[in-house]
Design a protein around this motif. Structure first.
Motif, PDB file in Angstrom:
ATOM      1  N   ALA A 362      32.159  -6.944 -30.201  1.00  0.00           N
ATOM      2  CA  ALA A 362      31.942  -5.470 -30.166  1.00  0.00           C
ATOM      3  C   ALA A 362      30.749  -4.944 -30.832  1.00  0.00           C
ATOM      4  O   ALA A 362      30.599  -4.057 -31.542  1.00  0.00           O
ATOM      5  N   THR A 363      29.647  -5.462 -30.071  1.00  0.00           N
ATOM      6  CA  THR A 363      28.319  -5.017 -30.342  1.00  0.00           C
ATOM      7  C   THR A 363      28.111  -3.401 -29.908  1.00  0.00           C
ATOM      8  O   THR A 363      28.975  -3.129 -29.029  1.00  0.00           O
ATOM      9  N   PRO A 364      27.048  -2.764 -30.674  1.00  0.00           N
ATOM     10  CA  PRO A 364      26.855  -1.268 -30.091  1.00  0.00           C
ATOM     11  C   PRO A 364      26.958  -1.069 -28.582  1.00  0.00           C
ATOM     12  O   PRO A 364      27.338  -0.341 -27.810  1.00  0.00           O
ATOM     13  N   LEU A 365      26.094  -2.103 -27.884  1.00  0.00           N
ATOM     14  CA  LEU A 365      26.386  -2.366 -26.360  1.00  0.00           C
ATOM     15  C   LEU A 365      26.848  -3.630 -26.259  1.00  0.00           C
ATOM     16  O   LEU A 365      26.392  -4.629 -26.304  1.00  0.00           O
ATOM     17  N   PRO A 366      28.071  -3.721 -25.692  1.00  0.00           N
ATOM     18  CA  PRO A 366      28.878  -4.940 -25.571  1.00  0.00           C
ATOM     19  C   PRO A 366      28.504  -5.298 -24.038  1.00  0.00           C
ATOM     20  O   PRO A 366      27.937  -4.503 -23.198  1.00  0.00           O
ATOM     21  N   ILE A 367      28.798  -6.362 -23.491  1.00  0.00           N
ATOM     22  CA  ILE A 367      29.338  -7.554 -24.215  1.00  0.00           C
ATOM     23  C   ILE A 367      28.116  -8.549 -24.739  1.00  0.00           C
ATOM     24  O   ILE A 367      27.365  -8.882 -23.608  1.00  0.00           O
ATOM     25  N   PRO A 368      27.969  -9.169 -26.058  1.00  0.00           N
ATOM     26  CA  PRO A 368      26.772  -9.960 -25.913  1.00  0.00           C
ATOM     27  C   PRO A 368      27.215 -11.414 -25.374  1.00  0.00           C
ATOM     28  O   PRO A 368      28.236 -11.672 -25.283  1.00  0.00           O
TER      29      PRO A 368
END
Length: 466
Positions: A362-368
């Protein structure tokens, strides 16, 4: 289909000519749609086709169509005798998986049936050229990309026998079914089902070389980096990829080191997704025998994925070593693609949704593209921690198919919000959302597809029903 000797400029003018259904306004009924349509006219058309209360979403749709869809159409250029679609930037050819996301959106515009049939016919034409030049066990392949003969030297179209000697994520059948659900063009299905089955048979024969029901990557030149181009080319679970001869065939000149020793969840899931699509399309045209053959492949592959690739501890599916089926412990975004092919059990899908909500993913902009807890993670690196709109769309779609609506909407909302803020780009930094790579890459219009498919909760943009 357009004749092969048509003047290129004249064809470009004809390329998007539309005949609009009577349910639309007289303004639309009189319109034509050239490949490069003035923004004002395109905006007017989209206001008739789409519905939202948010003006900025109309602007976003106009930008996506102008830049990523209509702006990527090219006139015939030998050996591509039909209209073709370029991804953008330095990617000057018609790719396999990129193009499917673009034709899906193109099919929403009235009167595009003939253009889209031509785009798919380019694949079938390549397949026939390839079959005529290669031994029987190679027959059926559709290449990663098809470049015109006058393409720049980095991807010389005249060298199609040797570059690319590999394929790509097998989404052709999925893309064709998406087009059919948009425009109901049965002629597209009738022309495509036989070459699609040949392509799928090639994929199982040449990428599932141990007959376990799981596919890997390969390349008939034996170049490991090129083999990686069949999927997310720099994904970390392929870092130790080795190329070997086919383990089930005798040594000799027709058995080079062309076959990768790692089996991956993404391409296996994509092939299974396309098997379901191919089976449904076969049923639509009344070919129950074809449908039965494809469903048998789906059943075998889905069971193999659940048995060998599922990791409860990682909360997703993992790549495995081809010869031992030992799991490779590094998870990637490809491990969530089985959701879209409806491979996981309901319990596994719930675990996957919970996994994506954890800090690792759950990175600030997912999905890594790899979890940020991985030693290989870098938020801006190509398939090693960055974010791509198309996989996000696929995972969000898969979650929604299991009624994991909250998890799906979170991914879709954040992807759309970032595209509205930073523009449509090839990929993004997963920590900052900064755009990376090619601006306006065709398949990144999947940020718009998320809206049109109803995956978002914060935004509403829908296709107006006739």
């Amino acid at each position: 289909m357009p004749p092969t000797n048509i003047h290129r400029r004249a064809f470009l003018q004809k390329l998007g000519a539309i005949g609009v259904a009577g349910a639309l306004s007289p303004l639309l009924a009189a319109q034509t749609l050239p490949a490069q349509m003035p923004r004002k006219e395109l905006s007017t058309l989209l206001h008739k086709l789409l519905i939202t209360d948010d003006p900025k979403l109309y602007d976003f749709a106009t930008e996506a169509y102008a830049t990523c869809v209509l702006g990527k159409l090219k006139p015939p250029d030998p050996p591509l005798v039909h209209a073709w679609i370029v991804p953008g930037g330095g990617y000057y050819a018609q790719w396999l998986w990129d193009t499917m996301f673009v034709v899906d959106l193109l099919a929403l515009l009235p009167g595009q049936e003939e253009t889209i049939r031509g785009v798919f016919q380019n694949y079938w034409d390549f397949q026939q050229r390839w079959n005529g030049a290669k031994p029987a066990f190679m027959h059926g392949m559709v290449a990663n990309f098809m470049a015109p003969f006058d393409a720049p030297d980095v991807r010389p179209g005249k060298q199609w026998r040797t570059l690319p000697a590999y394929s790509q994520a097998p989404l052709l059948a999925w893309g064709m079914e998406r087009v059919y659900t948009r425009n109901g063009d049965k002629a597209l299905l009738r022309a495509g089902l036989a070459p699609l089955e040949s392509f799928h048979d090639w994929y199982w024969r040449e990428r599932d070389v141990t007959d376990v029901g799981l596919v890997g990557v390969g390349d008939y030149s034996g170049d490991a980096p090129h083999a990686r181009y069949e999927t997310y080319d720099r994904e970390v679970d392929l870092d130790d990829l080795k190329m070997t001869p086919h383990p089930g065939r005798p040594p000799g000149p027709d058995n080079g080191a062309w076959y990768g020793d790692i089996l991956i969840p993404a391409n296996t899931a994509y092939l299974l997704l396309s098997e379901l699509a191919l089976a449904r399309m076969a049923e639509i045209v009344g070919d129950s025998a074809l449908a039965s053959r494809r469903r048998a492949h789906y059943t075998e592959g889905a069971e193999a994925m659940r048995q060998h690739m599922w990791s409860q501890s990682q909360g997703c599916f993992l790549a495995v070593q081809r010869d031992t089926l030992k799991q490779i412990p590094t998870a990637t975004v490809g491990g969530f693609m089985p959701l879209m092919a409806h491979v996981p059990s309901a319990a596994q899908a719930a675990t996957m949704a919970a996994t994506l909500a954890q800090r690792a993913w759950a990175t600030p902009l997912p999905i890594p593209t790899v979890a940020r807890t991985s030693a290989q993670f870098s938020s801006s690196e190509f398939w090693r921690g960055d974010v791509w709109p198309a996989p996000n769309y696929q995972v969000a779609t898969g979650l929604a198919g299991y009624e994991q609506r909250t998890a799906s909407a979170r991914i879709a909302d954040l992807t759309v919000a970032n595209a509205l803020r930073n523009g449509i780009s090839e990929h993004y930094d997963s920590l900052t959302g900064a755009p990376l790579g090619v601006r306006g890459l065709g398949m990144s219009a999947t940020a718009l597809t998320m809206l049109l498919d109803g995956l978002t909760s914060r935004y509403s943009l829908r296709v107006r029903k006739p």
